[in-house]
Design an enzyme around this catalytic site. Structure first.
Site, PDB file in Angstrom:
ATOM      1  N   ASP A 190       0.842  -1.195   0.000  1.00 13.57           N
ATOM      2  CA  ASP A 190       0.000   0.000   0.000  1.00 13.57           C
ATOM      3  C   ASP A 190       0.877   1.245   0.000  1.00 13.57           C
ATOM      4  OD1 ASP A 190      -2.837   1.146   0.407  1.00 13.57           O
ATOM      5  OD2 ASP A 190      -1.620   2.178   1.906  1.00 13.57           O
ATOM      6  N   TYR A 210       1.712  11.175   1.903  1.00 11.96           N
ATOM      7  CA  TYR A 210       1.152  10.897   3.214  1.00 11.96           C
ATOM      8  C   TYR A 210       1.370  12.130   4.062  1.00 11.96           C
ATOM      9  CZ  TYR A 210       0.227   5.932   2.594  1.00 11.96           C
ATOM     10  OH  TYR A 210      -0.286   4.736   2.183  1.00 11.96           O
ATOM     11  N   LYS A 231      -2.539   6.099  -4.527  1.00 11.85           N
ATOM     12  CA  LYS A 231      -3.673   6.987  -4.261  1.00 11.85           C
ATOM     13  C   LYS A 231      -3.555   8.328  -4.971  1.00 11.85           C
ATOM     14  CE  LYS A 231      -3.862   4.870   0.308  1.00 11.85           C
ATOM     15  NZ  LYS A 231      -2.493   4.302   0.296  1.00 11.85           N
ATOM     16  N   HIS A 249      -7.675   9.327  -2.267  1.00  9.14           N
ATOM     17  CA  HIS A 249      -7.128   9.243  -0.915  1.00  9.14           C
ATOM     18  C   HIS A 249      -8.064   9.836   0.143  1.00  9.14           C
ATOM     19  CE1 HIS A 249      -2.953   9.144   1.238  1.00  9.14           C
ATOM     20  NE2 HIS A 249      -3.916   8.756   2.037  1.00  9.14           N
TER      21      HIS A 249
END
Length: 363
Positions: free
Chosen positions: A45, A50, A111, A144
């Site tokens: 993943d 992030y 994402k 996301h």
């Protein structure tokens, strides 16, 4: 042990046990992915971006400043989590060192980031992602967050002024999540096999399904024994949406003990150890619990010993499952951008009580 697989509504299989990369720092994440692949993980993943680990020890109380141009003087906030190129190096090393390992053996998720939500940007964003990872296709591409930032090159565009000492990201409420989702569903199948979402609640899922006629293959959500999300889990099951749990060990940086250290989890680990005749850790218990019902789970670590231990799958008894379920009476959500992110996202995403004063609302 080879982890189980489930079939998505797109017809493609997804491994239940995967490896997460959130909160893995530069210089560590590539090696961690390599160790995970050596251990046997085949579900990875990833993400373009992030967010900076909430108000993490490296950021909480820091003197990071936000300029009118949207730049961030504490570059850790961006650099630490733009890690896909380093992950690509770890994957390439694994191809060389693990006999027989090929791209088709892996299930790779990434994402679409919030500043890429404009429908005209979605296809180009996927191409950037593929180039970073060094692959011709993704197995799964997720929206996301159900939040659009100001369109542009800045991943964290920051307002020139804010009522918060953390600063505020520029939210663009004019971009419809339905339109973003439609663009996701129109991506070339040779570049992405399945599309889905992350951090979506029932209302948000209903909106994009009703507006597009297309049901996401996956909803990736924060889920652990303190946040069972039964209503959302039931909705996803009824509509054929596979659930993937992130932060399954209760990862948080607000000072709460990890759920793997909860007394009930420790008791279940001890009971399972005796029953199975092998050492069962709190992490093993929570990872097994997260897969009950056929869900996927993506624990993360950068320590080889923990990466290997987390891959040891066990089966809990019904009594053990019920014991872990009971932890959910003490409900806690840790990943709330309005409360814990720096810069703040002034938007109500989950409709938690602490978010209700936010200026914007995700839908």
């Amino acid at each position: 042990m080879s982890p189980g697989k489930r079939i998505l509504n797109s017809g493609f299989p997804i491994p239940q046990l995967g490896f997460g990369t959130w909160q893995s720092a530069p210089g560590e994440v590539g090696t961690a992915v390599y160790e995970a692949l050596k251990a046997g993980y085949r579900h990875l993943d990833l993400a373009l971006m992030y967010v900076p680990g909430f108000l993490s020890p490296g950021l909480a109380g820091s003197s990071s400043k936000f300029s009118p141009s949207g730049s961030i003087t504490n570059l850790h906030a961006i650099i630490s989590y733009r890690n896909q190129k380093e992950i690509a190096n770890g994957i390439q090393k694994a191809y060389k060192d693990i006999p027989g390992l090929k791209r088709e053996d892996l299930f790779i998720t990434s994402k679409l980031w919030n500043s890429q939500h404009h429908p005209e940007d979605v296809a180009a964003a996927l191409d950037i992602c593929l180039e970073q990872i060094g692959t011709e296709y993704l197995d799964l591409y997720l929206v996301h967050w159900p939040v659009a930032f100001q369109r542009g090159d800045l991943l964290l565009p920051v307002a020139s002024s804010s009522s918060s000492d953390r600063g505020d990201v520029l939210i663009d409420d004019s971009i419809s999540m339905v339109d973003t989702w439609k663009a996701m569903t129109e991506l070339p199948k040779q570049k992405v096999r399945s599309v889905g979402v992350a951090n979506h609640n029932v209302h948000q899922l209903e909106n994009i399904i009703k507006g597009s006629g297309v049901t996401p293959s996956v909803n990736q959500i924060e889920r652990h024994p303190h946040l069972r999300s039964d209503d959302l889990i039931d909705y996803c099951a009824e509509h054929g949406i596979h659930v993937t749990a992130y932060s399954p060990l209760g990862n948080n940086v607000i000072g709460d003990p990890l759920v793997i250290n909860h007394p009930v989890v420790k008791e279940v680990a001890e009971s399972a150890s005796k029953r199975l005749g092998q050492t069962v850790t709190g992490a093993n218990v929570v990872i097994a619990w997260a897969q009950v019902g056929g869900h996927s789970v993506i624990p993360k670590s950068v320590k080889p010993s923990r990466i290997l231990d987390n891959f040891k799958e066990i089966v809990l008894t019904e009594e053990e499952i019920q014991a872990v379920d009971a932890i959910g009476k003490d409900r806690k959500r840790y990943n709330i951008p309005f409360c814990y992110y720096k810069p703040r996202w002034d938007v109500n995403i989950f409709d938690e009580a602490v978010e209700k004063i936010a200026t914007s609302r995700a839908f």
